[in-house]
Design an enzyme around this catalytic site. Structure first.
Site, PDB file in Angstrom:
ATOM      1  N   ILE B  86       0.864  -1.118  -0.043  1.00 15.88           N
ATOM      2  CA  ILE B  86       0.177  -0.096   0.055  1.00 15.88           C
ATOM      3  C   ILE B  86       0.848   1.220  -0.084  1.00 15.88           C
ATOM      4  CG2 ILE B  86      -2.002  -0.500   1.014  1.00 15.88           C
ATOM      5  CD1 ILE B  86      -0.969   0.012   3.775  1.00 15.88           C
ATOM      6  N   GLY B  87       2.063   1.169   0.191  1.00 13.16           N
ATOM      7  CA  GLY B  87       2.983   2.334   0.218  1.00 13.16           C
ATOM      8  C   GLY B  87       4.381   1.985   0.269  1.00 13.16           C
ATOM      9  N   GLY B  89       7.323   3.681   1.525  1.00 13.50           N
ATOM     10  CA  GLY B  89       7.804   4.792   2.356  1.00 13.50           C
ATOM     11  C   GLY B  89       9.591   4.857   1.780  1.00 13.50           C
ATOM     12  N   GLY B  90      10.337   6.033   2.629  1.00 15.92           N
ATOM     13  CA  GLY B  90      11.561   5.920   2.336  1.00 15.92           C
ATOM     14  C   GLY B  90      12.488   4.928   3.004  1.00 15.92           C
ATOM     15  N   MET B  91      11.838   4.407   4.108  1.00 17.91           N
ATOM     16  CA  MET B  91      12.543   3.300   4.699  1.00 17.91           C
ATOM     17  C   MET B  91      12.074   1.893   4.314  1.00 17.91           C
ATOM     18  SD  MET B  91      14.384   5.118   6.211  1.00 17.91           S
ATOM     19  CE  MET B  91      15.512   3.830   6.538  1.00 17.91           C
ATOM     20  N   GLY B  92      11.129   1.774   3.651  1.00 21.64           N
ATOM     21  CA  GLY B  92      10.587   0.320   3.295  1.00 21.64           C
ATOM     22  C   GLY B  92       9.061   0.241   2.774  1.00 21.64           C
ATOM     23  N   LYS B 110       5.316  -3.029   7.852  1.00 21.49           N
ATOM     24  CA  LYS B 110       6.410  -2.353   7.039  1.00 21.49           C
ATOM     25  C   LYS B 110       7.641  -3.155   7.054  1.00 21.49           C
ATOM     26  CE  LYS B 110       8.001   2.503   6.813  1.00 21.49           C
ATOM     27  NZ  LYS B 110       7.823   3.633   7.275  1.00 21.49           N
ATOM     28  N   ASP B 203      10.639  11.680  12.372  1.00 15.10           N
ATOM     29  CA  ASP B 203      10.583  11.395  11.094  1.00 15.10           C
ATOM     30  C   ASP B 203       9.401  11.981  10.752  1.00 15.10           C
ATOM     31  OD1 ASP B 203      10.914  11.123   8.280  1.00 15.10           O
ATOM     32  OD2 ASP B 203      11.027   9.045   8.275  1.00 15.10           O
TER      33      ASP B 203
END
Lengths: 193, 1175
Positions: B86-87, B89-92, B110, B203
């Site tokens: 579903i997404g 993000g920068g980290m995962g 995540k 963050d």
């Protein structure tokens, strides 16, 4: 018999030109190897130049590698050190060009990304210094290439260069201060421009 | 090939064995072939101790992040089954997953991208787990679990939030500012909750704050709490260095302390900063440092920007957005202007407080931030303002506008003005009959509170000026210049303060605009002979700021994506720019422009992707370009651009080097690192050797403007060597004691004396003067910090050196200007400023342009004091301006100096002429409104009133032409012309007011009534009445038609001075106790009063716009009063004796004052040429 073994044997038989043929082979192999390794390796791991070079050695020379004599090993590792140097320099140049040329296309670079942004400049400066050392004292320069770019130990490098460990240590010490001096000055030149 | 130097190497190793430094030095001295060798070995020995570790570890390569996804839908991770991603993000990658046990529910899972130490991440997560479990807040997504996938990657399980980022939500719903603020407050409170549990988010950014709609209400949820912490630390050093994309946290939202990479030092206030960024974005649609700007920057620049650059205030930022502004405003259901004025003020302050670089100055908690936003929404004063009564008053007044009676508004703020408020109320009541009562009342209240605020802002500005916070003062004045309703509030006091505030430093408007990103000031160059600065504005254009006006005078557009380099010819007539063209990646375009028109006269493409240096030869004919090519090579090009600009001709292409042009246009010098200096024939492009006797590698060189001397820093870097360019002979040598980092500035005079400023490796500055053969050394402040960097500039005459160090805690050291000859500090600028990356002296050496970040400032080094005229030797009693404001007349006692009348030029302040109208003290004078006649009065019984034709003002003989009143009369103390100039009035010791024909001095009438000496008379602006103040303690009002007294008041102490307001609505009178009464001009009833001082007032004067009443007397201080609110605007000290008279120039730009010691001063808002300095 692998290409490299063949080339090495022609060198052994006195074909001076053969050295020129060795480098591209090693270079290509190293490059490809590095690319694959990086793609496969768990990111975050640092890639050891030594490991790469040794792996390239095994792959290029195949089983014959075991029995190859030290002269040929020296040829190979010198070529490998030079290849590694070129790869890194190329990479640094590209990064540097990119830095000056603007645009964030860094992510498009295929394999290498030098650890710190500053290092791309450092490595170029280092290479300049190395080039000077090469003029002044080729053996010491070769020692630096082997140790720094190919990741050889003192003993390995001394072995390959055919000099004693003590001499290698002495050369190493002197080469470093010479290069440091140039580097220091090179930094300053950059400040001016 | 050079031979190795075995002797050096041997000596080196031998010397290494000797530990005692003295013995070592002695050894080297004995064995080294020469001094140079000795120095070299010493250097090597020094380096040896540093060499440890050098070249030891092979160059590491850090691979790119592997973006491949190795989880797939259906994969099971522990009790979680992945459903769909579903997404990212920068980290995962975030998956929607289904949890089967202990409860069946959908969760967000995540999986952290590769690149971190899983064990450490999990250990940290475990450490925080308990705290995370304690968090229970409707606006925080819960974190349930964490673990490791089969591939060894850490993952986190969180409450599944089906929402969209808060910024997207607000824009999609076109939420107005207030709604956005309400949502934002919820976020703050959620963050506050977490902070109270000891959890820092680290963050916070829109993608971590999702909005879901529950029962029609938007509910923000903060996700990822505790995740950044778990991941964060392992990344800071290493991954941060791998590039933009792997930054922990997006740089746009990163606090300065996070950007500092100090790692350990993150606390809740970092989150507050991020919340500030979020608020900024919610309001303006952009982050303080937008991704575009940050992406343009190198890694270190980016970090520096976050740590040092002050972002634009939201309101300013909005106005910088250009076309985007409309879109941004539209998403807030507003228009750009309305939105801008909404942001201006409180919201700006709130955001900027949250974004303080120094976290101690931020809100202490996110609860405080929420509370302040809440106060804004409820119309209460916000805390985000440095305690300022004015501002609180404004809020107060606005809030209570509807509820409070006028009396109480005024009563609360100004006790002495109660009578005025009554008057206002009366007016309002009268107006009620025509049903406009409330409107008028409201208007008055508004105007009233505006003026209060204004008066208070001026006092703030004054204080800031006194504290030498001139930039702050300029900001306050800018803010005070218009009311919330857009009325121009500026009056004499404002202009005067503005003059004071800009006396030493002028802040040019923030360089803003262009497609929604910051403008910037890059590669600034001074256009010679023209006070203009050209710079790359970061948007592919060349901006030119006119330093005289402070305005952007030109924006030269090319089809550049980005300007890479700029150069101007020494004569300033050719401007060359190089940059990436919009069309191709591989080539750059060079544009040649004729200045000052900016017209493009030539262009050519060059296959370069970057530029090291552009330089134009002195004649303007040759262009030198140092370029980078795509493959990282460096080439130098020489082009002939002068012979035929439309068809520039390539003269030559050379490998890496550097060109220096002497005056002559037939040759250039070229030097390369490690190579000999070469001469290049500029006709043919051919290169020849230029053999210098000491031809070792040189580090830097320059040729004197006449081409006679070649200066270089030699390879040893401790000497600057001057050689004759013709013979190559060494003619001078400067030894710098330590390694020279750069020849910062080299200044030649025609006889080849030179001043050289050198910066050494240890960041010391050496100034070497060839004439006196002296070397001065300056150790700039702050250079003990390794990361510090010294910026310096030398004035064109070589007299002043400006220095500042940046990259230190606190940003930057004050800019100091040294007199090169004495080494003394002649000026220090310690005002607030952004980092200054570059300084340039203005051509006249009297000011410095401070350039950095997003603004250019001009610092005037030697501001002049207020203009003091030569004055009189005796007491000065009276003043009069000519109607054109060009001349000032002053009159004095005659005891020590017979010339009692002096005529001054206002602009230059010099004495034009002087005269002697009476054989006694010149006590009073007036100039007719047409400027043709001057009337003077003297303290003498004969010839005490004279009328002069002053149509030829500068002709001294004319003074004698005065028509004089025949006969004898008593001493004259006051004279006045009627507004139409037809009537002349005088009075004095005879207690009577005499009216004469203004041209013939024929007597017309006498007004009698005063019982003691009359001090001052004044005609009302409509000419119908005349007011008089006398020692009998009364002020009387005379009707001129009936020649009768129509009103009078008596004070407890004599009235000394009076003045009608220019609109005729008020008569101000001052008395011996220092009280000023504001009287109704018809009834003489009192409307308001202020105590100006506790001693006798001698003079009051209205500014021509009627907004200000100036008052002064025995107290020696000039006080300016706001005529609407009767607030004190400004106190001006400077006189050392009692002030006898004040006068405003008719143009309102100057206030003149004269005192008992004969001093005459001009307080002007104008920048006269005298301001330019003392030199």
């Amino acid at each position: 018999m692998s290409d490299v073994t063949r080339v090495l044997s022609t060198i052994e038989h006195g074909d001076d030109q053969a050295g020129d043929r060795l480098l591209p082979l090693v270079y290509c192999e190293l490059r490809e190897l590095a690319r694959q390794r990086l793609a496969r390796e768990k990111p975050g791991q640092t890639l050891q130049a030594t490991a790469l070079v040794h792996e390239a050695y095994l792959r290029l020379l195949g089983p014959e590698g075991q029995s190859i004599d030290w002269t040929n090993r020296a040829h190979f590792f010198s070529a490998a050190a030079e290849a590694m140097r070129r790869i890194l320099i190329e990479n640094a140049r590209r990064k540097r060009a990119d830095k000056y040329g603007g645009q964030l296309q860094r992510q498009n670079f295929e394999a290498f990304d030098i650890a710190a942004p500053a290092l791309s400049d450092d490595i170029l400066a280092l290479d300049d210094a190395l080039a000077k050392l090469e003029v002044e004292d080729p053996v010491k320069a070769q020692l630096v290439k082997l140790r720094y770019f190919a990741g050889m130990t003192e003993t390995e490098a001394a072995d390959i260069l055919g000099i004693s460990l003590t001499t290698a240590q002495r050369h190493w010490r002197y080469a470093r201060v010479r290069m440091l001096k140039w580097l220091k000055n090179a930094d300053e030149v950059d400040e001016i421009s | 090939m050079k031979q190795p130097e075995p002797d050096l190497e041997e000596l080196f190793f031998a010397a290494l064995e000797i530990e005692n430094p003295a013995a070592r030095a002695a050894f080297l001295q004995r064995h080294a072939v020469n001094e140079r060798a000795q120095r070299e070995i010493e250097e090597l020995l020094a380096l040896d101790s540093l060499a440890n570790g050098f070249l030891e570890s092979p160059p590491l390569s850090v691979p790119q992040i592997d973006l491949s996804v190795d989880q797939q839908a259906g994969t099971k991770i522990g009790p979680y089954k992945l459903i769909e991603p579903i997404g990212d993000g920068g980290m995962g990658i975030v998956w929607m997953a289904e949890q089967s046990e202990p409860v069946r529910r959908k969760v967000a899972l995540k999986v952290i991208k590769p690149g971190m130490d899983t064990k450490q991440v999990l250990a940290r997560f475990e450490a925080e787990r308990q705290a995370l479990a304690m968090m229970d807040h409707p606006n925080i997504a819960r974190v349930f679990d964490g673990g490791t996938t089969a591939q060894g990657r850490p993952f986190f399980v969180m409450e599944l939030v089906r929402g969209i980022p808060i910024t997207d939500y607000c824009d999609r719903e076109r939420l107005v500012v207030e709604d956005r603020l309400n949502l934002f407050m919820l976020v703050c409170r959620a963050v506050q909750h977490a902070h109270q549990k000891g959890i820092i988010h680290r963050d916070l950014k829109p993608t971590n704050i999702l909005v879901t709609v529950i029962d029609g209400e938007p509910v923000p949820k903060v996700i990822d709490f505790g995740v950044a912490k778990a991941i964060g630390d392992s990344l800071t050093d290493r991954t941060l260095c791998t590039g933009f994309h792997q930054f922990v946290g997006t740089p746009m939202y990163m606090s300065p302390e996070q950007a500092a990479l100090s790692g350990v030092d993150i606390d809740t206030r970092s989150d507050i900063y991020s919340l500030g960024v979020l608020l900024y974005e919610l309001l303006t649609g952009t982050t303080p440092f937008d991704s575009w700007t940050l992406k343009q920057a190198t890694f270190d620049e980016m970090r520096r920007m976050i740590r040092e650059d002050e972002p634009l205030r939201p309101s300013l930022r909005l106005s910088s957005l250009g076309d985007t502004r409309t879109t941004v405003a539209d998403a807030r259901r507003s228009e750009p202007r309305r939105l801008g004025s909404k942001l201006k003020g409180e919201l700006d302050w709130i955001v900027m407080k949250a974004l303080e670089k120094d976290r101690k100055r931020r809100y202490e908690s996110s609860g405080d931030l929420a509370a302040d936003v809440g106060r804004y929404l409820s119309g209460s004063p916000v805390a985000a303002v440095p305690a300022s009564r004015t501002y609180r008053f404004r809020k107060f007044a606005r809030r209570h506008q509807v509820f409070l009676s006028t009396v109480s508004v005024v009563g609360l703020t100004l006790a002495s003005a109660t009578s005025l408020s009554t008057w206002l109320a009366l007016r309002a009541i009268r107006a009620e009959r025509n049903s406009e009562a409330s409107r008028i009342l409201a208007e008055h209240r508004l105007q009233f509170s505006e003026r209060h605020l204004y008066a208070s802002r001026l006092r703030d500005a004054r204080k800031a000026i006194d504290d030498r916070q001139v930039e702050l003062a300029q900001e306050i004045l800018k803010d005070a210049s218009t009311s919330a309703e857009g009325n121009d509030l500026r009056d004499f006091a404002w202009h005067y303060l503005q003059g004071q505030a800009t006396r030493d430093i002028v802040v040019y408007p923030d360089i803003v605009s262009y497609q929604g990103h910051f403008g910037s000031v890059r590669s600034p160059i001074l256009l010679e002979g023209d006070q203009r600065i050209a710079y790359d504005n970061g948007a592919g254009e060349i901006a030119i700021v006119d330093m005289a006006t402070g305005q952007l005078s030109d924006v030269l557009k090319g089809n550049y994506r980005r300007v890479e380099a700029l150069a101007v010819s020494p004569d300033g007539r050719t401007l060359v720019s190089a940059g990436k063209s919009t069309e191709s990646d591989q080539t750059s375009e060079v544009l040649i422009r004729s200045m000052p028109s900016g017209a493009i006269v030539g262009r050519f493409d060059i296959s370069a992707i970057g530029f090291k240096r552009l330089r134009i030869s002195n004649s303007g004919r040759i262009l030198y370009l140092g370029t980078y090519t795509r493959d990282g090579m460096i080439f130098d090009f020489l082009y002939d651009i002068g012979s035929d600009p439309a068809h520039s001709k390539l003269l030559g292409k050379y490998p890496y080097g550097e060109f220096t042009f002497p005056t002559g246009d037939d040759q250039a010098f070229r030097h390369r690192l490690g190579a000999k200096v070469e001469k290049v024939d500029l006709i043919t492009g051919k290169v020849r050797k230029f053999a210098l006797p000491r031809s070792e590698e040189i580090a830097w060189c320059e040729v004197s403007p006449d081409g006679a001397i070649f200066a270089q820093i030699d390879g040893g870097r401790s000497d600057i060597v001057l050689n004759d360019t013709a013979t190559g002979a060494e003619i001078d040598r400067i030894h710098a004691c330590e390694a020279i980092l750069s020849g910062t500035s080299f200044l030649w005079t025609s006889d080849h004396a030179a001043t050289v400023v050198m910066q050494t490796a240890s960041k010391r500055i050496f100034i070497w003067d060839r004439t006196s053969r002296t070397t001065a050394m300056i150790v700039p402040e702050g250079t003990d910090r390794e990361e510090s960097s010294v910026v310096c500039a030398l004035s064109a005459d070589g007299r002043y050196l400006a220095l500042t160090t940046w990259g230190i805690p606190g940003g930057q050291t004050p800019v100091r200007v040294f007199d090169v000859r004495t080494g003394e500090v002649v000026a220090t600028f310690s005002g607030r400023h952004d980092t200054i990356h570059e300084m340039k002296f203005a051509p006249d050496g009297q000011s410095i342009y401070l350039i950095g970040g997003h603004a250019i400032k001009q610092w005037k080094l030697f501001p002049a004091p207020s203009i003091e005229l030569a004055g009189h030797q005796d007491e000065a009693w009276c003043l009069a301006f000519t109607p054109d404001s060009r001349y000032l007349l002053s009159g004095s006692d005659n005891s020590d100096e017979p010339k009692t009348l002096k005529l001054w030029s206002v602009a230059g302040g010099e004495l034009v002429t002087s005269g002697r109208p009476h054989l006694a003290t010149l006590s009073t004078m007036a100039i007719s409104p047409d400027g043709q006649r001057l009337v003077t009065g003297g303290l003498i019984e004969k010839r005490n009133l004279r009328l002069f034709d002053i149509s030829f003002l500068t002709d001294a003989k004319r003074w004698k032409d005065g028509r004089s009143l025949p006969g004898r009369s008593s001493l004259v103390r006051t004279v006045a012309f009627s507004p139409d100039g037809k009537t002349l009035a005088k009075s004095g010791d005879d207690r009577k007011i005499h009216l004469f024909d203004g041209f013939t001095m024929a007597a017309r009438a006498v007004l009698s009534g005063h019982t003691d000496k009359v001090r001052q008379i004044a005609f009302s602006p409509d000419g119908k009445t005349l007011a008089s103040a006398a020692n009998d303690g009364s002020v009387r009002l005379w009707d001129l038609a009936s020649r009768s007294q129509i009103a009078a008041i008596e004070g407890p102490r004599p009235f000394t001075t009076l003045a009608f307001s220019p609109d005729g609505t008020t008569l101000a009178v001052g008395d011996q106790t220092g009280l000023i009464r504001f009287l109704d001009p018809v009834t003489l009833s009192e409307k308001a009063r202020v105590f100006s001082e506790d001693s006798e007032l001698r003079s009051v004067a209205y500014s021509p716009d009627g907004r200000i009443l100036a008052a002064a007397g025995m107290g020696k201080t000039i006080r300016l009063w706001d005529t609407l609110t009767h607030q004190n605007l400004l106190d001006q000290k400077g006189h050392e004796a009692q002030i006898n008279a004040l006068a405003f120039s008719p143009d309102g730009a100057t206030l003149a004052s004269c005192d008992h010691a004969g001093k005459v001063k001009l307080w002007t808002t104008r920048q006269s040429h005298r301001d330019r300095g003392q030199d």
